[in-house]
Design a protein around this motif. Structure first.
Motif, PDB file in Angstrom:
ATOM      1  N   PRO A 148      75.231  44.334  63.032  1.00  0.00           N
ATOM      2  CA  PRO A 148      76.081  44.821  61.901  1.00  0.00           C
ATOM      3  C   PRO A 148      75.656  46.399  61.859  1.00  0.00           C
ATOM      4  N   CYS A 149      76.909  47.072  61.315  1.00  0.00           N
ATOM      5  CA  CYS A 149      76.698  48.641  61.109  1.00  0.00           C
ATOM      6  C   CYS A 149      76.164  48.901  59.702  1.00  0.00           C
ATOM      7  N   ASP A 150      75.543  49.978  59.752  1.00  0.00           N
ATOM      8  CA  ASP A 150      75.170  50.303  58.346  1.00  0.00           C
ATOM      9  C   ASP A 150      76.362  51.098  57.746  1.00  0.00           C
ATOM     10  N   THR A 151      76.849  50.317  56.844  1.00  0.00           N
ATOM     11  CA  THR A 151      78.001  50.777  56.047  1.00  0.00           C
ATOM     12  C   THR A 151      77.857  51.393  54.582  1.00  0.00           C
ATOM     13  N   ARG A 152      76.860  52.045  54.327  1.00  0.00           N
ATOM     14  CA  ARG A 152      76.679  52.480  52.923  1.00  0.00           C
ATOM     15  C   ARG A 152      77.368  53.802  52.820  1.00  0.00           C
ATOM     16  N   ASN A 153      77.486  54.691  53.823  1.00  0.00           N
ATOM     17  CA  ASN A 153      78.252  55.722  53.548  1.00  0.00           C
ATOM     18  C   ASN A 153      79.781  55.433  53.289  1.00  0.00           C
ATOM     19  N   GLU A 154      80.216  54.403  54.037  1.00  0.00           N
ATOM     20  CA  GLU A 154      81.665  53.979  54.081  1.00  0.00           C
ATOM     21  C   GLU A 154      82.196  53.441  52.747  1.00  0.00           C
ATOM     22  N   GLU A 155      80.937  52.924  52.086  1.00  0.00           N
ATOM     23  CA  GLU A 155      81.280  52.199  50.710  1.00  0.00           C
ATOM     24  C   GLU A 155      81.536  53.128  49.509  1.00  0.00           C
ATOM     25  N   MET A 156      81.346  54.370  49.719  1.00  0.00           N
ATOM     26  CA  MET A 156      81.253  55.434  48.752  1.00  0.00           C
ATOM     27  C   MET A 156      82.392  56.282  48.588  1.00  0.00           C
ATOM     28  N   HIS A 157      83.009  56.589  47.421  1.00  0.00           N
ATOM     29  CA  HIS A 157      84.157  57.546  47.246  1.00  0.00           C
ATOM     30  C   HIS A 157      83.701  58.816  47.862  1.00  0.00           C
ATOM     31  N   ALA A 158      84.785  59.392  48.377  1.00  0.00           N
ATOM     32  CA  ALA A 158      84.920  60.810  49.108  1.00  0.00           C
ATOM     33  C   ALA A 158      84.345  61.685  48.066  1.00  0.00           C
ATOM     34  N   ALA A 159      84.580  61.629  46.824  1.00  0.00           N
ATOM     35  CA  ALA A 159      84.414  62.755  46.076  1.00  0.00           C
ATOM     36  C   ALA A 159      82.941  62.804  45.778  1.00  0.00           C
ATOM     37  N   PRO A 219      74.925  52.266  43.962  1.00  0.00           N
ATOM     38  CA  PRO A 219      76.250  52.534  44.688  1.00  0.00           C
ATOM     39  C   PRO A 219      77.450  52.435  43.911  1.00  0.00           C
ATOM     40  N   CYS A 220      78.481  52.887  44.633  1.00  0.00           N
ATOM     41  CA  CYS A 220      79.570  52.873  43.981  1.00  0.00           C
ATOM     42  C   CYS A 220      80.500  51.753  44.101  1.00  0.00           C
ATOM     43  N   THR A 221      81.197  51.218  43.225  1.00  0.00           N
ATOM     44  CA  THR A 221      82.149  50.085  42.959  1.00  0.00           C
ATOM     45  C   THR A 221      83.339  50.351  43.465  1.00  0.00           C
ATOM     46  N   ALA A 222      83.546  50.290  44.989  1.00  0.00           N
ATOM     47  CA  ALA A 222      84.676  50.394  45.685  1.00  0.00           C
ATOM     48  C   ALA A 222      84.947  48.962  46.338  1.00  0.00           C
ATOM     49  N   PRO A 223      85.567  47.979  45.532  1.00  0.00           N
ATOM     50  CA  PRO A 223      85.890  46.796  46.376  1.00  0.00           C
ATOM     51  C   PRO A 223      86.710  46.848  47.539  1.00  0.00           C
ATOM     52  N   ARG A 224      87.711  47.758  47.657  1.00  0.00           N
ATOM     53  CA  ARG A 224      88.494  47.691  48.854  1.00  0.00           C
ATOM     54  C   ARG A 224      87.662  48.150  50.022  1.00  0.00           C
ATOM     55  N   LYS A 225      86.781  49.402  49.812  1.00  0.00           N
ATOM     56  CA  LYS A 225      85.783  49.888  50.866  1.00  0.00           C
ATOM     57  C   LYS A 225      84.926  48.763  51.371  1.00  0.00           C
ATOM     58  N   GLN A 226      84.413  48.239  50.075  1.00  0.00           N
ATOM     59  CA  GLN A 226      83.305  47.073  50.529  1.00  0.00           C
ATOM     60  C   GLN A 226      83.914  46.115  51.480  1.00  0.00           C
ATOM     61  N   ALA A 227      84.967  45.755  51.113  1.00  0.00           N
ATOM     62  CA  ALA A 227      85.781  44.509  51.636  1.00  0.00           C
ATOM     63  C   ALA A 227      86.104  44.658  53.188  1.00  0.00           C
ATOM     64  N   ALA A 228      86.540  45.931  53.349  1.00  0.00           N
ATOM     65  CA  ALA A 228      86.750  46.556  54.752  1.00  0.00           C
ATOM     66  C   ALA A 228      85.532  46.737  55.636  1.00  0.00           C
ATOM     67  N   ALA A 229      84.231  47.056  54.964  1.00  0.00           N
ATOM     68  CA  ALA A 229      83.158  47.067  55.756  1.00  0.00           C
ATOM     69  C   ALA A 229      82.679  45.644  56.031  1.00  0.00           C
ATOM     70  N   ALA A 230      82.664  44.968  55.186  1.00  0.00           N
ATOM     71  CA  ALA A 230      82.477  43.458  55.495  1.00  0.00           C
ATOM     72  C   ALA A 230      83.111  42.888  56.521  1.00  0.00           C
ATOM     73  N   SER A 231      84.437  43.020  56.480  1.00  0.00           N
ATOM     74  CA  SER A 231      85.360  42.578  57.474  1.00  0.00           C
ATOM     75  C   SER A 231      85.172  43.173  58.975  1.00  0.00           C
ATOM     76  N   ARG A 232      84.683  44.335  58.967  1.00  0.00           N
ATOM     77  CA  ARG A 232      84.394  44.923  60.147  1.00  0.00           C
ATOM     78  C   ARG A 232      83.161  44.255  60.658  1.00  0.00           C
ATOM     79  N   ASN A 233      82.059  44.111  59.823  1.00  0.00           N
ATOM     80  CA  ASN A 233      80.730  43.587  60.375  1.00  0.00           C
ATOM     81  C   ASN A 233      80.910  42.049  60.695  1.00  0.00           C
ATOM     82  N   GLY A 234      81.858  41.503  59.943  1.00  0.00           N
ATOM     83  CA  GLY A 234      81.968  39.975  60.350  1.00  0.00           C
ATOM     84  C   GLY A 234      82.662  39.884  61.643  1.00  0.00           C
ATOM     85  N   LEU A 235      83.531  40.959  62.114  1.00  0.00           N
ATOM     86  CA  LEU A 235      83.840  40.894  63.381  1.00  0.00           C
ATOM     87  C   LEU A 235      82.995  41.141  64.518  1.00  0.00           C
ATOM     88  N   ARG A 236      82.155  42.203  64.018  1.00  0.00           N
ATOM     89  CA  ARG A 236      80.823  42.577  64.842  1.00  0.00           C
ATOM     90  C   ARG A 236      80.073  41.314  65.239  1.00  0.00           C
TER      91      ARG A 236
END
Length: 141
Positions: A95-106, A71-88
């Motif tokens: 929790p949502c499957d956030t694997r796609n959101e934790e990758m870079h767009a390219a 997987p990508c090393t995208a700390p900000r994307k991973q932190a946002a996904a973890a925050s969203r799953n924490g709220l859920r």
């Protein structure tokens, strides 16, 4: 028996009724979730291509230089996904499957282009063999 006892009995009956309804809703939600999981698994067995996530993971990330298969090393994307799953989880939701959101767009774009190329090169839907995969990313894990 005075008025306070009668009122207390009614309150207790209402609480029992509400608890029974909540229990029934939870049982129905669990049964629904199991049914959705079974439906999704059956769909994955029928589809002739892997998921877009697997296509994206098959490519090296041009942004963070993560090799294919990791997987990508995208700390900000991973932190946002973890925050969203924490709220859920605080709300009692799964929790949502956030694997796609934790990758870079390219990397997503490269995977999407690869997927479209495979779909374009595959036989027509009426000529496909059921259960056969038509991807070019090799064996999936």
């Amino acid at each position: 028996m005075n008025v306070n006892d009668i009122v207390q009995e009614r309150i207790d009956a209402a609480r029992r009724k509400a608890a029974a309804k909540k229990r029934a809703r939870e049982e129905l939600a669990q049964a629904r979730q199991r049914g959705l999981q079974a439906r999704h698994a059956a769909k994955l067995r029928r589809t002739p291509w892997p998921s877009l996530y697997e296509y994206a993971l098959a490519h090296r990330c041009p942004t963070c230089r993560a090799p294919s298969g990791t997987p990508c090393t995208a700390p900000r994307k991973q932190a946002a996904a973890a925050s969203r799953n924490g709220l859920r989880s605080e709300l009692g939701l799964a929790p949502c499957d956030t694997r796609n959101e934790e990758m870079h767009a390219a990397r997503h774009d490269a995977g999407r282009r690869h997927y479209r190329r495979d779909v374009g090169n595959a036989p027509w839907p009426e000529d496909r063999i059921a259960g056969q995969r038509y991807d070019t990313i090799g064996p999936t894990a």
